[in-house]
Design a protein around this motif. Structure first.
Motif, PDB file in Angstrom:
ATOM      1  N   ILE A 102      34.978  19.642  16.037  1.00  0.00           N
ATOM      2  CA  ILE A 102      33.434  19.988  15.984  1.00  0.00           C
ATOM      3  C   ILE A 102      32.889  19.077  14.819  1.00  0.00           C
ATOM      4  N   ASP A 103      33.456  19.096  13.544  1.00  0.00           N
ATOM      5  CA  ASP A 103      32.736  18.378  12.691  1.00  0.00           C
ATOM      6  C   ASP A 103      32.853  16.921  12.639  1.00  0.00           C
ATOM      7  N   SER A 104      33.644  16.498  13.481  1.00  0.00           N
ATOM      8  CA  SER A 104      34.040  15.072  13.762  1.00  0.00           C
ATOM      9  C   SER A 104      33.064  14.549  14.341  1.00  0.00           C
ATOM     10  N   THR A 105      32.172  15.409  15.294  1.00  0.00           N
ATOM     11  CA  THR A 105      31.099  15.042  16.092  1.00  0.00           C
ATOM     12  C   THR A 105      29.601  14.938  15.462  1.00  0.00           C
ATOM     13  N   ALA A 106      29.727  15.280  14.094  1.00  0.00           N
ATOM     14  CA  ALA A 106      28.352  15.286  13.309  1.00  0.00           C
ATOM     15  C   ALA A 106      27.995  13.756  13.165  1.00  0.00           C
ATOM     16  N   VAL A 107      26.809  13.464  13.085  1.00  0.00           N
ATOM     17  CA  VAL A 107      26.147  12.067  12.896  1.00  0.00           C
ATOM     18  C   VAL A 107      26.970  11.474  11.499  1.00  0.00           C
ATOM     19  N   ASP A 108      27.145  12.118  10.405  1.00  0.00           N
ATOM     20  CA  ASP A 108      27.304  11.745   9.207  1.00  0.00           C
ATOM     21  C   ASP A 108      28.874  12.191   8.707  1.00  0.00           C
ATOM     22  N   ALA A 109      29.640  12.508   9.811  1.00  0.00           N
ATOM     23  CA  ALA A 109      30.770  12.771   9.620  1.00  0.00           C
ATOM     24  C   ALA A 109      31.870  11.771   8.770  1.00  0.00           C
ATOM     25  N   PRO A 110      32.286  12.146   7.713  1.00  0.00           N
ATOM     26  CA  PRO A 110      33.374  11.315   7.293  1.00  0.00           C
ATOM     27  C   PRO A 110      34.605  11.011   8.286  1.00  0.00           C
ATOM     28  N   ALA A 111      35.189   9.740   8.384  1.00  0.00           N
ATOM     29  CA  ALA A 111      36.371   9.493   8.974  1.00  0.00           C
ATOM     30  C   ALA A 111      37.465  10.313   8.653  1.00  0.00           C
ATOM     31  N   LEU A 112      38.288  10.627   9.633  1.00  0.00           N
ATOM     32  CA  LEU A 112      39.528  11.587   9.381  1.00  0.00           C
ATOM     33  C   LEU A 112      40.577  10.681   9.188  1.00  0.00           C
TER      34      LEU A 112
END
Length: 202
Positions: A102-112
Motif C-alpha cells: 500500500i505504502d509503495s503506491t503513494a506518490v512520494d513513496a521511497p524506493a524499497l
C-alpha cells in the motif's frame, strides 16, 4: 482444522499429537491432513492457531503469502506425493507485506530494497483495485483489510493458474482449496473463498 481453531479462540487448546510417541511415529513417514500456505508473520504459527500436532500440517510460508515457483512446487508435492485433500491459503489483518505494498503506491513513496519490492509487488494490483473502487481514497486512507482480502483471492486464483496438477486434483474431486483470513485480535480464521468440495476434504 476449524474445530482446532475454535479451541484456540476459546483458550482451550488440547495440544494434540505433540508427545514423544507421536515424534517416534513420524520419524520415517508423514501423512498431513492439509497443506497450509500462509504469511510468515510471527503471529501466524499454523499448528498453534489450529491446535494441530506434529505431522498434521504441511506448512509453506513467506511474507504476504505471495505465489512463487517454490511455493507452487511445495504445494504440488503436498498434493501429488503426500495426498493432502486440502490446501488452506491463510492471510491476516495488520499484514506488514500488505502495508508495504500500500505504502509503495503513494506518490512520494521511497524506493524499497529490490528483494523486498519483488516480494510485495504481487500485492500491488489488489491495492490499485481497492483504490480504484473507492474514489478519493489514498494510500494513507485505504482499508488495508479490504486490500488483504483482495490479495487473498488473487493468491488462490494465481495458485490455480500456476498449477495444472492442482487444478486437475480439484476437478477430480481429490482436493479443495480454502482461502481464509486470520484475525489477530481474536484468533479466528474466517473462510473467504472455497474452491472444490471442502466438506469432502474434511
Amino acid at each position: 482444522m476449524l474445530d482446532g481453531n475454535r479451541r484456540f479462540v476459546a483458550g482451550e487448546p488440547r495440544h494434540p499429537r505433540q508427545d514423544a510417541d507421536r515424534r517416534s511415529e513420524l520419524a520415517h513417514v508423514q501423512r498431513p491432513v492439509a497443506a497450509l500456505f500462509g504469511c510468515s508473520d510471527s503471529r501466524l504459527a499454523a499448528e498453534i492457531i489450529f491446535d494441530e500436532g506434529l505431522g498434521d500440517l504441511f506448512v509453506v510460508r513467506n511474507a504476504g503469502q505471495v505465489i512463487s515457483d517454490s511455493v507452487v512446487g511445495s504445494l504440488e508435492y503436498a498434493v501429488a506425493v503426500l495426498n493432502v485433500p486440502l490446501i488452506v491459503v491463510l492471510g491476516h489483518d495488520e499484514c506488514g507485506a500488505v502495508r508495504a505494498a500500500i505504502d509503495s503506491t503513494a506518490v512520494d513513496a521511497p524506493a524499497l530494497p529490490p528483494r523486498i519490492w519483488r516480494q510485495v509487488a504481487p500485492i500491488v494490483p489488489a491495492v490499485r483495485r481497492v483504490l480504484h473502487a473507492h474514489e478519493g481514497t489514498t494510500a494513507d486512507t485505504v482499508d488495508a483489510e479490504e486490500v488483504g482480502r483482495e490479495h487473498l483471492r488473487d493468491t488462490v486464483a494465481e495458485l490455480l493458474h500456476s498449477s495444472e496438477l492442482i487444478t486437475e486434483a480439484i476437478a477430480e474431486g481429490r482436493l479443495a482449496i480454502v482461502g481464509a483470513n486470520y484475525r489477530l485480535a481474536d484468533g479466528t480464521a474466517v473462510p473467504d473463498v472455497v474452491v472444490g468440495d471442502a466438506d469432502r476434504a474434511n
